[in-house]
Design an enzyme around this catalytic site. Structure first.
Site, PDB file in Angstrom:
ATOM      1  CD  GLU A  79      -2.755   1.227   2.454  1.00  0.00           C
ATOM      2  OE1 GLU A  79      -2.724   0.322   3.294  1.00  0.00           O
ATOM      3  OE2 GLU A  79      -3.467   2.248   2.544  1.00  0.00           O
ATOM      4  NE  ARG A 303       4.449  -7.868  11.074  1.00  0.00           N
ATOM      5  CZ  ARG A 303       3.958  -6.983  10.201  1.00  0.00           C
ATOM      6  NH1 ARG A 303       2.954  -7.298   9.437  1.00  0.00           N
ATOM      7  NH2 ARG A 303       4.474  -5.789  10.105  1.00  0.00           N
ATOM      8  CE  LYS A 313       3.264   0.162   4.621  1.00  0.00           C
ATOM      9  NZ  LYS A 313       2.603  -0.063   3.330  1.00  0.00           N
TER      10      LYS A 313
END
Ligand code: ATP
Ligand code: MG
Length: 600
Positions: A79, A303, A313
């Site tokens: 994104e 992850r 982020k």
């Protein structure tokens, strides 16, 4: 280099990997039950020698079974709401790696369905970072390219009686969600007719309603144990400008609706994502099945979480916005551009991603594993130079004041082709303040009154006296040298226990040197209790600026950003902040893991 006190000799680094389990409670994921060995000194086999990880095994099995004619298509779907971090590098290496290894293709797709947080700056930086890491996408796509198709499929779900417009507030909707034990309750709008739903949905698109007036929901099962199947939202009204579609749309698809369908449009065979999407998979499959479109399949892996840093982020953006770092590319940031500016190489990051492997268990990877990947890469590549970070002057009393000698020095003992260079030597030199003690404790073998050390590539010198200012601070060291020891050995077999680095005071160039430490004080940020500001855990000593450093003259040629080892001090790289007459160097990594030593 010799160095009886262990201050020299730093090229070989023990490689070990320590993975501790993250004991994060999770409603949707049953992780944390299995504990992997905490300290595992090993020489991990190169990725190529290892058995396939479970994702690659799934792909290999699919290819062997001739699924989709043996075709493999992956995608990396960021994104564009921030800069990529090292966690994304893991996903990039996996997606692009699979495509390469199985003769497939990998797309870069921007998942840009949330106009308020997305920007062109991020789109560009993400492309730069993927390329810098050494990967080239086959197709470059945007979820926003698919808005029309996604919209038409939403109408199709309505026509199939599988989606409805809900006109409740978001509070009302969430109150009806239920709990794990209690099923949710049906919305009073759940049984609207297809015609009414279509009409409302079309008018939502036309912009007839304000934000929040209506949403489109899938009609699935309000009693499902999986909350994401309790009539999830598919579309919301958001009168916001989109970085690519501008004001064309005022309704935007939710991630869960857009992602699978975008995969399907691109005929992605293996849609790999991180474990937290495990609970989203039934909805992913539901949409694809009900629409009868290309059957992309989702597979989840753990992850990356790294000790002493943050991997989100949103949190990284907080640091940038609060000016707690100098920007996304601050060398302390775990962003790809921060690591690049710090002196990380794409090779080191790829090697790291290979070494940590792909698993189904969320863990915490020791930062040392990343640092070791850089050390092993730079040990081969980086030429050695001398630099004195905290200088103190040494005057060699028996050396001719008018003389300058050019002494031969080896550029890289790990690489014969790197050749040699000449280093100027003269009567006045700088050494590190730390390499001298007036009253040394037992076991200190560097320079002190009456003691002799070797100057790297030069001579033995012996300290004769010190000069002090009125406050009693040593301002200068006096020494004599032994001309017979040129090159670093004494013909009479005399030994010294330490070799120290130096620069010639009249020839050295000034520089600012920036040393970095962990961004965070604590290993595992997930341990910060909810409600406490995680930023309190930032390490106040993460940056040390040394503005008086003196460099060997040939270091001026490293302004181009080639990596270099300052002997005994670590690997360094020139920073973009350099000004005429003042170079700036960042320490990429120390020669050894100082923290491991400190913790013992
Ligand atoms: P963040 O939480 O940092 O914002 P994200 O998951 O929202 O990350 P996306 O842009 O959605 O970021 O991620 C793009 C891809 O990278 C996704 O497939 C995601 O699963 C993967 N990814 C993100 N963070 C990590 C990580 N720490 N380790 C491995 N893969 C990751
Ligand atoms: Mg995301």
């Amino acid at each position: 280099m010799g160095g009886g006190d262990g201050t020299s000799k730093g090229d070989t680094v023990p490689r070990f990997q320590r993975i501790a389990m993250l004991r994060r409670s999770s409603e949707i994921l049953n992780v944390g039950g299995t504990v992997m060995s905490a300290a595992e000194p090993n020489h991990a086999p190169a990725p190529a020698e290892r058995p396939l990880d479970f994702i690659r095994q799934i792909v290999a099995d699919a290819v062997a079974a001739g699924q989709h004619g043996g075709r493999v298509q992956t995608r990396f779907p960021p994104e564009p709401n921030g800069y990529l971090h090292i966690g994304h590098a893991k996903s990039i290496c996996l997606n692009f790696g699979i495509a390469k290894e199985f003769g497939g293709k990998c797309n870069l797709r921007f998942d840009d369905t949330n106009p308020t947080t997305e920007e062109t700056e991020y789109v560009e930086s993400i492309q730069d970072d993927v390329r810098w890491l050494g990967f080239q996408w086959d197709g470059l796509f945007y979820a926003s390219d698919y808005f029309e198709q996604l919209y038409l499929w939403a109408e199709k779900l309505i026509e199939l009686g599988l989606a409805y417009v809900d006109s409740q507030t978001s509070e009302e909707i969430s109150q009806q969600r239920g709990t794990p034990q209690i099923p949710g309750t049906h919305s009073p709008f759940r049984d609207r007719s297809v015609a009414e739903n279509l009409d409302l949905f079309r008018r939502m698109r036309k912009g007839e309603f304000p934000d929040g007036a209506h949403v489109l929901r899938a009609k699935i099962d309000m009693a499902s144990p999986n909350f994401l199947l309790r009539d999830p939202l598919l579309y919301r009204i958001k009168k916001a400008h989109h970085h690519r579609t501008g004001d064309t749309w005022c309704i935007y698809p939710m991630y869960d609706y857009a992602h699978g369908q975008s995969d399907s449009i691109e005929q992605v065979t293996h849609s790999v994502c991180t474990l937290e999407f495990d609970a989203h998979r039934p909805l992913y499959d539901w949409c694809i099945e009900k629409l009868g479109i290309f059957p992309s399949r989702q597979h989840e892996f753990a992850r990356l979480n790294l000790t002493y840093t943050v991997m989100s982020k949103r949190k990284l953006l907080e640091l940038v916005q609060a000016k707690l770092v100098s920007g996304w590319d601050d060398p302390r940031m775990p962003t790809i551009c921060g690591l690049r500016r710090r002196g990380y190489t794409p090779e080191a990051i790829r090697a790291f991603c290979g070494e940590i492997g792909i698993t189904k268990y969320n863990g915490l990877t020791d930062m040392v594993v990343l640092e070791n990947a850089l050390r092993s890469d730079l040990n081969k590549k980086a030429e050695r130079r001398m630099a004195v970070l905290k200088p103190i002057k040494v005057v060699i009393e028996n050396y001719d004041a008018d003389l300058t000698e050019q002494l031969d020095a080896v550029n890289n003992p790990e690489d014969a082709e790197a050749g040699t260079r000449q280093v100027p030597f003269s009567r006045e030199i700088y050494i590190e303040q730390d390499d001298f003690m007036e009253e040394p404790p037992k076991g200190y073998f560097r320079l002190s009154p009456g003691k002799e050390v070797r100057l790297r590539w030069a001579y033995f010198i012996k300290c004769t006296s010190v000069v002090k200012d009125e406050a009693g601070q040593i301002t200068e060291i006096r020494a004599t040298y032994d001309p017979a020891t040129r090159g670093g050995d004494s013909p009479d077999g005399r030994k010294v226990k330490a070799t120290i680095h130096w620069v010639s005071a009249n020839h050295s160039i000034p520089a600012e040197v920036r040393l970095y430490d962990h961004l965070c004080k604590i290993e595992d940020l997930s341990q910060v209790p909810d409600g406490e500001d995680w930023k309190n855990q930032l390490n106040p000593a993460s940056l040390t600026v040394l503005s008086e450093a003196q460099l060997e003259p040939s270091l001026s040629t490293f302004a181009d950003g080639r990596p270099v080892q300052f002997e005994r001090l670590g690997y360094f790289v020139a920073d973009k902040d350099a000004e005429p007459g003042k170079l700036v160097f960042n320490r990429s990594v120390t020669l050894k893991d100082a923290w491991a030593k400190a913790k013992k």
